[in-house]
Scaffold this active site. Structure first.
Site, PDB file in Angstrom:
ATOM      1  N   ARG B 241      41.652  45.008  34.690  1.00 34.24           N
ATOM      2  CA  ARG B 241      42.736  45.552  35.502  1.00 34.24           C
ATOM      3  C   ARG B 241      43.295  44.409  36.339  1.00 34.24           C
ATOM      4  O   ARG B 241      42.667  43.985  37.293  1.00 34.24           O
ATOM      5  CB  ARG B 241      42.141  46.645  36.403  1.00 34.24           C
ATOM      6  CG  ARG B 241      43.137  47.524  37.105  1.00 34.24           C
ATOM      7  CD  ARG B 241      42.429  48.374  38.158  1.00 34.24           C
ATOM      8  NE  ARG B 241      42.128  47.582  39.331  1.00 34.24           N
ATOM      9  CZ  ARG B 241      41.126  47.810  40.171  1.00 34.24           C
ATOM     10  NH1 ARG B 241      40.307  48.805  39.983  1.00 34.24           N
ATOM     11  NH2 ARG B 241      40.934  47.035  41.220  1.00 34.24           N
ATOM     12  N   HIS B 245      43.562  48.905  42.124  1.00 36.55           N
ATOM     13  CA  HIS B 245      43.292  50.243  41.587  1.00 36.55           C
ATOM     14  C   HIS B 245      44.562  51.089  41.630  1.00 36.55           C
ATOM     15  O   HIS B 245      44.965  51.707  40.654  1.00 36.55           O
ATOM     16  CB  HIS B 245      42.165  50.894  42.390  1.00 36.55           C
ATOM     17  CG  HIS B 245      42.070  52.377  42.233  1.00 36.55           C
ATOM     18  ND1 HIS B 245      41.788  52.965  41.028  1.00 36.55           N
ATOM     19  CD2 HIS B 245      42.231  53.384  43.131  1.00 36.55           C
ATOM     20  CE1 HIS B 245      41.778  54.298  41.184  1.00 36.55           C
ATOM     21  NE2 HIS B 245      42.047  54.569  42.447  1.00 36.55           N
ATOM     22  N   TYR B 254      37.708  42.624  47.179  1.00 40.07           N
ATOM     23  CA  TYR B 254      36.417  42.743  46.483  1.00 40.07           C
ATOM     24  C   TYR B 254      36.304  41.904  45.216  1.00 40.07           C
ATOM     25  O   TYR B 254      35.336  42.006  44.496  1.00 40.07           O
ATOM     26  CB  TYR B 254      36.100  44.217  46.191  1.00 40.07           C
ATOM     27  CG  TYR B 254      37.229  44.996  45.535  1.00 40.07           C
ATOM     28  CD1 TYR B 254      37.473  44.876  44.170  1.00 40.07           C
ATOM     29  CD2 TYR B 254      38.054  45.847  46.286  1.00 40.07           C
ATOM     30  CE1 TYR B 254      38.505  45.577  43.568  1.00 40.07           C
ATOM     31  CE2 TYR B 254      39.094  46.554  45.685  1.00 40.07           C
ATOM     32  CZ  TYR B 254      39.318  46.410  44.327  1.00 40.07           C
ATOM     33  OH  TYR B 254      40.343  47.101  43.730  1.00 40.07           O
TER      34      TYR B 254
END
Lengths: 332, 347
Positions: B241, B245, B254
């Site tokens: 990805r 998100h 992160y």
């Protein structure tokens, strides 16, 4: 006519549905060869085969989730959840998908299905077999919640549920599965979903109940009549969603007093919705606060305490008498 | 299973150049749509959006291997799958702009609406596959989900259900490395998600999810197997990805930039371009045309979305049940008169 029990009427309805429409299938745990733990589907797999009456793996979310896929892809699933208190893993499927797919797709998809589940206490069953969580389903828009109290209604309501264009949760009061018999017509008939039934007419006070509490309401009414000469009307709601608000209004307009009765805990119970409905539609007729005769606000207990928990005729009569004896201003 | 066992497209071309060009076109178009959608969200002209950048090959390669009658049960990031399977781009955008008409596929398009609660769509696919089997249809079901979904109960219940019943079904997992912030290595102890199939007596396949041809071939095989009574398959497409998100997330909190850079080098569109160049099928003239066409389609979809008339209260009330309950009809009237009053106050 056949003289049958409530569970016998359910088996009868299922057989008729399977005969009438080959899209109808039954799926669930132990529903096939075993005929269900209460024998509601007894003999049906033998008669209709394993592709119509299907044993599934032990997986409630998959049973309900798969029923959605079955329904949108041309089948009419009748899912059995072995006990309603075992439906919690499937709650997400019911709330997030079963209830919403029609709205989410603006009518492009719908999931007409019936979910049958025995519920309620009073049979000395093990822990977590006896909950009455019908209110948590009745709160969900998009679902219908139906509870029969007689063999006649069980058959007619179940056939109506199977024919319904929307998902219907059909909760079966296991305490009265076999407690009495009545004459039930042979063949197909339906009882409309969303219409309450006046079980007994009266003039002084109305008791609202459903499922296994209907006979308890009648016993309580009888006690109140014998001991105090009170004329009690008993109404079996039969459907919690949609709710027959007109029947609630009409009865309270006539009697001016009401008692709501359910097995589930009182706090945020379905009784509160009935009280609110009376407030909305019949407040001017009220001569006393609406009394609530319910389970206590505790988890449903192990069976040694079951009788203490469960509302009985004496508690119903007590509620009726309290409503009758209420004096305006007494609580000020 | 080691990383070496990941399937990649073979030297021998099993996919025509025409098909590879179509794959490229679709990947390019969906990336433009994706970037425009993120930009629109930043401008306040679209709601929270889940970007798919980096996953174009996994989505388009797999969706192109489906037949029109196959029933797709997506998660919420499968915009490219939806488009390839027949969902207009305008509706995809309408959904992310908070409108139910965007969750409604056109008649004849067997695509379920986006499923937001993780893994909950997986059992639906099992049911649809069971219906196809019972009705004797030449149809399979496919469900899309991410690596995070494989920790959910619904995934395991549906895998088991489908395997026991030998259903015509493909479980397509896009392992994009992260479930919001949680990396795959903290999601599962197994090295390959495809290994999970073993526990259910099902075949599991891991494929390079950024290799559009490899994905297409793996999916085509699984579809053919399911359609011929061979039962379900779990496909794990290993991808990444590239974005956050959703537009409400910040992936830099992160994960390291170096990791993102590494995956940039494995960009699925670049790899398709290289494959086309190897075949001598990537001319400047052709690609200019492709990009111009993509730009036109995406722009048109956005304009169509923006010019859609405002939603009405019908969308709120009319499809809760087929026949509106009396009480709900009363509430709809209340809402309509409130809305009318509001309009008169605003003049």
């Amino acid at each position: 006519m056949a003289n049958t029990t409530l569970i016998g009427a359910i088996t009868d309805a299922l057989r008729i549905a399977l005969q009438q429409d080959e899209r109808v299938i039954i799926l669930g745990e132990d529903v096939g060869k075993n005929g269900g733990v209460f024998r509601a589907t007894e003999g049906l797999q033998e008669e209709f085969g394993e592709t119509r009456v299907m044993d599934t793996p032990l997986a409630e979310a998959a049973i309900i989730g798969a029923s959605i896929g079955l329904a949108v892809n041309g089948m009419i699933p009748i899912a059995e959840i072995q006990f309603l208190a075992f439906a919690y893993p499937a709650y997400e499927q019911l709330v997030s998908h079963v209830s919403r797919i029609r709205m989410r797709s603006q009518g492009r998809f719908s999931a007409p299905m019936v979910v049958r589940a025995p519920y309620g206490g009073g049979i000395r069953a093990p822990e977590l077999h006896c909950d009455s969580p019908e209110v948590i389903f009745a709160h969900v828009p998009g679902l219908k919640v139906v509870v029969p109290a007689t063999p006649y209604d069980a058959k007619g309501l179940l056939l109506a549920a199977i024919a319904d264009p929307d998902p219907v949760l059909f909760f079966e009061p296991m305490r009265i599965y076999r407690s009495f018999r009545e004459e039930v017509p042979e063949g197909y008939y339906t009882v409309p979903i969303g219409k309450a039934r006046v079980v007994q007419e009266g003039t002084d006070c109305t008791v609202f109940a459903w499922g296994a509490m209907v006979p308890v309401a009648l016993q309580g009414a009888d006690l109140a009549r014998k001991q105090h000469g009170i004329s009690v009307e008993v109404i079996d709601l039969r459907s919690l969603s949609p709710l027959d608000r007109d029947a609630i209004r009409d009865s309270v307009m006539k009697t001016g007093r009401a008692v709501v009765l359910h097995e589930a805990p009182r706090h945020a119970g379905f009784g509160a919705e009935i009280v609110a409905t009376i407030n909305d539609l019949a407040l001017d007729a009220l001569m006393a606060p609406v009394m609530r005769v319910t389970g206590y606000d505790t988890p449903y207990p192990l069976f040694a305490l079951e009788d203490a928990y469960m509302p009985d005729a004496a508690r119903v009569a007590e509620g009726i008498v309290q409503a009758m004896n209420y004096e305006i201003g007494a609580r000020l | 299973m080691s990383v070496d066992s990941i399937r990649v497209s073979q030297k021998e071309p099993q996919v025509s150049t025409d098909m590879l060009q179509r794959m490229y076109e679709l990947m390019w178009m969906m990336r433009q749509l994706d970037r425009r959608a993120v930009a629109l969200q930043r401008q306040g002209r679209l709601g929270t959006y889940a970007p798919l950048e980096g996953q174009e090959a996994a989505q388009i390669g797999s969706a192109l291997a489906l037949r029109v009658q196959d029933f797709v049960f997506p998660s919420y990031r499968e915009h490219a799958v939806a488009y390839v399977h027949g969902m207009p781009l305008k509706r995809i955008l309408l959904y992310w702009n908070g409108r139910y008409d965007g969750a409604m596929p056109p008649e004849g398009v067997n695509l379920f609406p986006v499923s937001v609660p993780i893994a909950t769509q997986i059992p639906h696919a099992a049911g649809a596959a069971l219906a196809a089997k019972l009705r004797g249809l030449d149809q399979i079901a496919v469900t899309y989900f991410g690596d995070g979904a494989t920790s959910e109960g619904d995934f395991h219940e549906a895998m088991n259900f489908a395997a026991v019943m030998e259903l015509p079904l493909v479980f397509f997992c896009q392992n994009n490395g992260y479930a919001i912030s949680l990396p795959s290595r903290k999601q599962t102890k197994v090295q390959r998600i495809a290994e999970k199939a073993t526990a259910y007596g099902m075949e599991g396949v891991t494929v390079d999810g950024n290799d559009v041809i490899a994905v297409y071939l793996a999916m085509r095989e699984a579809v053919a197997k399911a359609a011929s009574g061979g039962g379900p398959t779990l496909i794990e497409a290993v991808t990444y990805r590239m974005g956050s998100h959703t537009t409400a997330d910040d992936a830099s909190r992160y994960r390291d930039a170096s990791e993102v850079e590494m995956w940039k080098a494995r960009d699925p569109i670049l790899r398709a371009e290289n494959a086309l160049r190897e075949r001598g099928a990537f001319s400047e003239e052709w690609v200019t045309q492709v990009r111009k066409h993509a730009e036109e389609i995406v722009t048109e979809a956005i304009l169509d979305m923006q010019s859609e008339p405002p939603v009405t209260l019908d969308q709120l009330f009319d499809h809760v049940y087929r026949d509106m309950p009396k009480e709900l009809a009363i509430q709809k009237q209340e809402a309509l008169s409130r809305q009318a009053k509001g309009e008169s106050v605003r003049g």
